[in-house]
Write an enzyme that holds these catalytic residues in place. Sequence first.
Site, PDB file in Angstrom:
ATOM      1  N   ASP A   9       0.869  -1.169   0.000  1.00  0.00           N
ATOM      2  CA  ASP A   9       0.000   0.000   0.000  1.00  0.00           C
ATOM      3  C   ASP A   9       0.919   1.236   0.000  1.00  0.00           C
ATOM      4  O   ASP A   9       2.115   1.114   0.303  1.00  0.00           O
ATOM      5  CB  ASP A   9      -0.859  -0.052   1.275  1.00  0.00           C
ATOM      6  CG  ASP A   9      -1.727   1.159   1.444  1.00  0.00           C
ATOM      7  OD1 ASP A   9      -2.425   1.539   0.496  1.00  0.00           O
ATOM      8  OD2 ASP A   9      -1.704   1.751   2.549  1.00  0.00           O
ATOM      9  N   LEU A  10       0.403   2.399  -0.339  1.00  0.00           N
ATOM     10  CA  LEU A  10       1.275   3.588  -0.396  1.00  0.00           C
ATOM     11  C   LEU A  10       1.164   4.428   0.888  1.00  0.00           C
ATOM     12  O   LEU A  10       2.072   4.467   1.711  1.00  0.00           O
ATOM     13  CB  LEU A  10       0.918   4.431  -1.632  1.00  0.00           C
ATOM     14  CG  LEU A  10       1.736   5.705  -1.810  1.00  0.00           C
ATOM     15  CD1 LEU A  10       3.203   5.408  -2.054  1.00  0.00           C
ATOM     16  CD2 LEU A  10       1.175   6.535  -2.979  1.00  0.00           C
ATOM     17  N   ASP A  11       0.008   5.094   1.034  1.00  0.00           N
ATOM     18  CA  ASP A  11      -0.177   6.005   2.171  1.00  0.00           C
ATOM     19  C   ASP A  11      -0.246   5.202   3.470  1.00  0.00           C
ATOM     20  O   ASP A  11      -1.129   4.362   3.636  1.00  0.00           O
ATOM     21  CB  ASP A  11      -1.465   6.813   1.967  1.00  0.00           C
ATOM     22  CG  ASP A  11      -1.769   7.707   3.146  1.00  0.00           C
ATOM     23  OD1 ASP A  11      -0.834   8.064   3.878  1.00  0.00           O
ATOM     24  OD2 ASP A  11      -2.951   8.038   3.343  1.00  0.00           O
ATOM     25  N   THR A  17       1.310  10.240   3.623  1.00  0.00           N
ATOM     26  CA  THR A  17       0.622  11.340   2.939  1.00  0.00           C
ATOM     27  C   THR A  17      -0.695  11.697   3.627  1.00  0.00           C
ATOM     28  O   THR A  17      -1.316  12.704   3.286  1.00  0.00           O
ATOM     29  CB  THR A  17       0.372  10.999   1.454  1.00  0.00           C
ATOM     30  OG1 THR A  17       0.118   9.600   1.345  1.00  0.00           O
ATOM     31  CG2 THR A  17       1.568  11.348   0.590  1.00  0.00           C
ATOM     32  N   LYS A  45      -8.634   7.167   5.847  1.00  0.00           N
ATOM     33  CA  LYS A  45      -7.429   6.417   5.471  1.00  0.00           C
ATOM     34  C   LYS A  45      -7.778   5.198   4.620  1.00  0.00           C
ATOM     35  O   LYS A  45      -8.622   4.391   5.013  1.00  0.00           O
ATOM     36  CB  LYS A  45      -6.630   6.007   6.720  1.00  0.00           C
ATOM     37  CG  LYS A  45      -5.910   7.190   7.327  1.00  0.00           C
ATOM     38  CD  LYS A  45      -4.953   6.790   8.418  1.00  0.00           C
ATOM     39  CE  LYS A  45      -4.249   8.031   8.937  1.00  0.00           C
ATOM     40  NZ  LYS A  45      -3.444   7.750  10.125  1.00  0.00           N
ATOM     41  N   SER A 114      -2.482   0.684  -4.401  1.00  0.00           N
ATOM     42  CA  SER A 114      -2.953   1.858  -3.647  1.00  0.00           C
ATOM     43  C   SER A 114      -4.270   2.393  -4.184  1.00  0.00           C
ATOM     44  O   SER A 114      -4.554   2.274  -5.370  1.00  0.00           O
ATOM     45  CB  SER A 114      -1.879   2.958  -3.744  1.00  0.00           C
ATOM     46  OG  SER A 114      -2.383   4.207  -3.353  1.00  0.00           O
ATOM     47  N   ALA A 115      -5.058   3.019  -3.303  1.00  0.00           N
ATOM     48  CA  ALA A 115      -6.310   3.661  -3.717  1.00  0.00           C
ATOM     49  C   ALA A 115      -6.055   5.023  -4.355  1.00  0.00           C
ATOM     50  O   ALA A 115      -6.945   5.603  -4.976  1.00  0.00           O
ATOM     51  CB  ALA A 115      -7.213   3.845  -2.500  1.00  0.00           C
ATOM     52  N   LYS A 145     -11.060  -0.754  -2.155  1.00  0.00           N
ATOM     53  CA  LYS A 145     -10.886  -1.624  -0.993  1.00  0.00           C
ATOM     54  C   LYS A 145     -12.068  -1.369  -0.050  1.00  0.00           C
ATOM     55  O   LYS A 145     -12.470  -0.213   0.071  1.00  0.00           O
ATOM     56  CB  LYS A 145      -9.578  -1.277  -0.253  1.00  0.00           C
ATOM     57  CG  LYS A 145      -8.306  -1.420  -1.095  1.00  0.00           C
ATOM     58  CD  LYS A 145      -7.117  -0.793  -0.357  1.00  0.00           C
ATOM     59  CE  LYS A 145      -5.912  -0.650  -1.258  1.00  0.00           C
ATOM     60  NZ  LYS A 145      -4.796   0.076  -0.635  1.00  0.00           N
ATOM     61  N   GLU A 169      -0.224  -3.402   4.482  1.00  0.00           N
ATOM     62  CA  GLU A 169      -1.328  -2.420   4.505  1.00  0.00           C
ATOM     63  C   GLU A 169      -1.470  -1.738   5.858  1.00  0.00           C
ATOM     64  O   GLU A 169      -1.169  -2.353   6.879  1.00  0.00           O
ATOM     65  CB  GLU A 169      -2.643  -3.160   4.257  1.00  0.00           C
ATOM     66  CG  GLU A 169      -3.296  -2.952   2.927  1.00  0.00           C
ATOM     67  CD  GLU A 169      -3.860  -1.558   2.693  1.00  0.00           C
ATOM     68  OE1 GLU A 169      -3.997  -0.774   3.643  1.00  0.00           O
ATOM     69  OE2 GLU A 169      -4.182  -1.259   1.532  1.00  0.00           O
ATOM     70  N   ASP A 170      -1.963  -0.501   5.869  1.00  0.00           N
ATOM     71  CA  ASP A 170      -2.200   0.175   7.155  1.00  0.00           C
ATOM     72  C   ASP A 170      -3.690   0.391   7.436  1.00  0.00           C
ATOM     73  O   ASP A 170      -4.048   0.844   8.515  1.00  0.00           O
ATOM     74  CB  ASP A 170      -1.484   1.533   7.201  1.00  0.00           C
ATOM     75  CG  ASP A 170      -2.161   2.553   6.323  1.00  0.00           C
ATOM     76  OD1 ASP A 170      -2.472   2.220   5.152  1.00  0.00           O
ATOM     77  OD2 ASP A 170      -2.409   3.676   6.790  1.00  0.00           O
TER      78      ASP A 170
HETATM   79  P1  B16 Z   1      -6.055  10.372  -4.011  1.00  0.00           P
HETATM   80  P2  B16 Z   1      -3.550   4.294   0.008  1.00  0.00           P
HETATM   81  C1  B16 Z   1      -5.256   6.347  -0.094  1.00  0.00           C
HETATM   82  O1  B16 Z   1      -3.967   5.831  -0.279  1.00  0.00           O
HETATM   83  C2  B16 Z   1      -5.294   7.247   1.128  1.00  0.00           C
HETATM   84  O2  B16 Z   1      -5.028   6.498   2.303  1.00  0.00           O
HETATM   85  C3  B16 Z   1      -6.651   7.877   1.250  1.00  0.00           C
HETATM   86  O3  B16 Z   1      -6.702   8.731   2.366  1.00  0.00           O
HETATM   87  C4  B16 Z   1      -6.947   8.661  -0.043  1.00  0.00           C
HETATM   88  O4  B16 Z   1      -8.253   9.216   0.017  1.00  0.00           O
HETATM   89  C5  B16 Z   1      -6.843   7.720  -1.231  1.00  0.00           C
HETATM   90  O5  B16 Z   1      -5.549   7.135  -1.266  1.00  0.00           O
HETATM   91  C6  B16 Z   1      -7.099   8.418  -2.555  1.00  0.00           C
HETATM   92  O6  B16 Z   1      -6.057   9.315  -2.797  1.00  0.00           O
HETATM   93  O7  B16 Z   1      -6.946  11.497  -3.641  1.00  0.00           O
HETATM   94  O8  B16 Z   1      -4.595  10.741  -4.106  1.00  0.00           O
HETATM   95  O9  B16 Z   1      -6.535   9.643  -5.246  1.00  0.00           O
HETATM   96  O10 B16 Z   1      -3.484   4.154   1.503  1.00  0.00           O
HETATM   97  O11 B16 Z   1      -4.552   3.359  -0.646  1.00  0.00           O
HETATM   98  O12 B16 Z   1      -2.184   4.223  -0.628  1.00  0.00           O
HETATM   99 MG    MG Z   2      -2.869   3.144   3.312  1.00  0.00          MG
END
Ligand code: B16
Ligand code: MG
Length: 217
Positions: A9-11, A17, A45, A114-115, A145, A169-170
Amino acid sequence: MNDKVFIFDLDGVIVDTAKYHYLAWRNLANELGFEFTEEQNEQLKGVSRVRSLEILLSIGKIELSEPKKQELLKEKNEEYLEYVDKMTSDEILPGITNLLNFLEESNIKFALGSASKNAPLILKKVGLFEKFTAIVDGNDVSKAKPDPEVFIIAAKKLNKKSQECIVIEDALAGIQAANTAGMTSVAIGDEKILHEADFILADTNKLTIDFVKKLIE
Ligand code: B16
Ligand code: MG
């Protein structure tokens, strides 16, 4: 020869972030006339951008038209990208660079799942883009997810079966997605929230080479 691969996962795993998402969402909430706390930000998140806005508006008890929502999504992302633009490799979470170097040296492939629709840009900013064999992000999926789609696409791109994938994942939704996909799930964060994971580590410092060696044995 080891068959395992990793999906990160990224964030919350590679970088934090969430703090920048929070600042941009809080500004939007304030503009709309309500407070948005860091505790409430926990609900966003791992959640997609569109869903995040829905949650924010329900916290503020505000209903808006579709065009207005689109305008706010654009505004939020523009502010968020101002923070992202200043990111450097200093923001990679502890232990991650070490771990990715170890995986590379060991010829163990890894992908991003990542999302975030901004994932490729963020990876470029912190200098990790080239390291990933595959990047699957919010632009590639139709179901967010806890649906396992993002990880299933990543496994396909790595040419691996689900059982050979280890997901880091977090967010609870991400752990559920990995479990539904039949992958090994490793959670980073609070065990009270993430107890459904196969393994739980308090933070990325605990993602040691020794831990990873045991995982892939
Ligand atoms: P964006 P992850 C997610 O990243 C974030 O945790 C979540 O807070 C955010 O809304 C989502 O990405 C979408 O991000 O606005 O940059 O498309 O944890 O899945 O890496
Ligand atoms: Mg995350």
